[in-house]
Design an enzyme around this catalytic site. Structure first.
Site, PDB file in Angstrom:
ATOM      1  N   CYS A   2       0.858  -1.178   0.000  1.00  0.00           N
ATOM      2  CA  CYS A   2       0.000   0.000   0.000  1.00  0.00           C
ATOM      3  C   CYS A   2       0.898   1.233   0.000  1.00  0.00           C
ATOM      4  O   CYS A   2       1.568   1.519   0.985  1.00  0.00           O
ATOM      5  CB  CYS A   2      -0.911   0.010   1.225  1.00  0.00           C
ATOM      6  SG  CYS A   2      -2.092   1.375   1.248  1.00  0.00           S
ATOM      7  N   GLU A 127      -2.844   1.251  -6.281  1.00  0.00           N
ATOM      8  CA  GLU A 127      -1.798   0.269  -6.529  1.00  0.00           C
ATOM      9  C   GLU A 127      -1.454   0.308  -8.000  1.00  0.00           C
ATOM     10  O   GLU A 127      -2.297   0.647  -8.842  1.00  0.00           O
ATOM     11  CB  GLU A 127      -2.262  -1.124  -6.108  1.00  0.00           C
ATOM     12  CG  GLU A 127      -1.140  -2.151  -6.073  1.00  0.00           C
ATOM     13  CD  GLU A 127       0.045  -1.703  -5.230  1.00  0.00           C
ATOM     14  OE1 GLU A 127       0.998  -1.141  -5.838  1.00  0.00           O
ATOM     15  OE2 GLU A 127       0.026  -1.878  -4.009  1.00  0.00           O
TER      16      GLU A 127
END
Length: 334
Positions: A2, A127
């Protein structure tokens, strides 16, 4: 993994979105202990401050451990034993913590065994998918329903706005050797990616899906570490859509960062929903005081050729951003 998150709700709305039921079944909102330090963001990176939930007992000895408070903490854990006078001199990256090593590495094991568990709050996270032409960013978040996007009046106890993504985190408290204010920092726990998002990246945050999971993770006095860590696992209950590469720069902090784009096309398809979304983004940025103050780049969009994503709820995102769209959230078989 993340690397960037989004938390666009204002302080009051964020507090409402975090309402929960206490041990007596009463609907409660967590207390903001430092709401003045919180700033919404569409593109938050490590070292910035973000909102987290934690047990009140961490801040008030003797408090009910099931009670929750909201607090802003810096992303990137600085362990309490770090001895240098500048936390930016940390020799390793602690923005993410792998679930398979969190009970082995001292930076995470110590605070975890002391019950320093928190929930990192976000609309969702970005992402990047590696491909031959570079990297394609995606916005990943909980599925949203029509009812959840229709926020109710301020006086209503029940929050019906955007469902926040709730990620498992570990925090710690560091005190400067020479004295000064205590620094609260956190890390986001990561796990192997679920099969639906593994084509984007092989890692993902440990997402706590539902009130019971959040309760067990936060209530360290009632739920021991050995039981809490069982909650740390991948989830399939997420959706995603591709976004513009403007998110590649953390300087770009506007709604366009999370807006859906069409892949495999040089421009957005000429549909009613895309016109509304792109028109709204352009007008909102041109009239944004923050943009003018910070001198952010003018509105642009980049569209990269790439395989089509497996599932999306981009239409609901359009509704939530303030315009009508056609919901297209789908759960497709892998």
């Amino acid at each position: 993994m993340c690397g960037r998150t989004v938390c666009s709700l204002g302080a009051d709305r964020l507090r409402r979105a975090c309402a929960y039921r206490d041990a007596r079944g009463r609907r409660r909102r967590p207390q903001w202990v430092d709401a003045d330090r919180y700033q919404p963001s569409y593109n938050r990176g490590p070292q910035s401050r973000g909102p987290v939930l934690l047990s009140r007992r961490h801040l008030e000895e003797g408090a009910d451990s099931s009670e929750r408070v909201l607090m802003t903490m810096r992303w990137g854990l600085v362990p309490s034993w770090f001895k240098k006078d500048d936390p930016s001199k940390m020799p390793f990256n602690t923005s993410n913590c792998r679930s398979d090593t969190m009970l082995k590495k001292s930076s995470y094991k110590g605070p975890l065994l002391k019950g320093k568990r928190c929930v990192v709050l976000a609309d969702g996270f970005y992402e990047w998918q590696q491909h031959e032409g570079g990297k394609q960013p995606y916005f990943i978040y909980f599925p949203q329903t029509t009812n959840e996007t229709a926020e109710r009046a301020e006086g209503d106890e029940e929050w019906k706005g955007w469902r926040l993504l709730t990620m498992a985190g570990i925090f710690d408290c560091w005190e400067p050797p020479a004295g000064g204010d205590t620094l609260y920092t956190y890390t986001i726990i990561t796990v192997d990616a679920s099969k639906d998002v593994s084509f984007i990246h092989h890692r993902m945050p440990a997402i706590l899906d539902g009130e019971e999971a959040i309760r067990k993770w936060l209530d360290f006095a009632e739920v021991p570490t050995q039981e809490a860590v069982k909650l740390i696992q991948p989830t399939e209950n997420i959706v995603f859509h591709p976004v513009s590469t403007i998110v590649n720069s953390v300087r770009n902090d506007t709604p366009e960062c999370m807006a859906p784009v069409e892949l495999g096309a040089k421009k957005v398809k000429d549909t009613a929903s895309s016109k509304v979304m792109l028109g709204w983004l352009k007008s909102s940025q041109e009239s944004s005081p923050k943009k003018e103050e910070n001198g952010l780049p003018r509105w642009t969009s980049q569209f990269i050729h790439s395989p089509s994503p497996k599932k999306t709820s981009a239409g609901v995102l359009q509704q939530w951003l303030g315009k009508e769209g056609e919901p297209s959230a789908k759960k497709l078989k892998a």
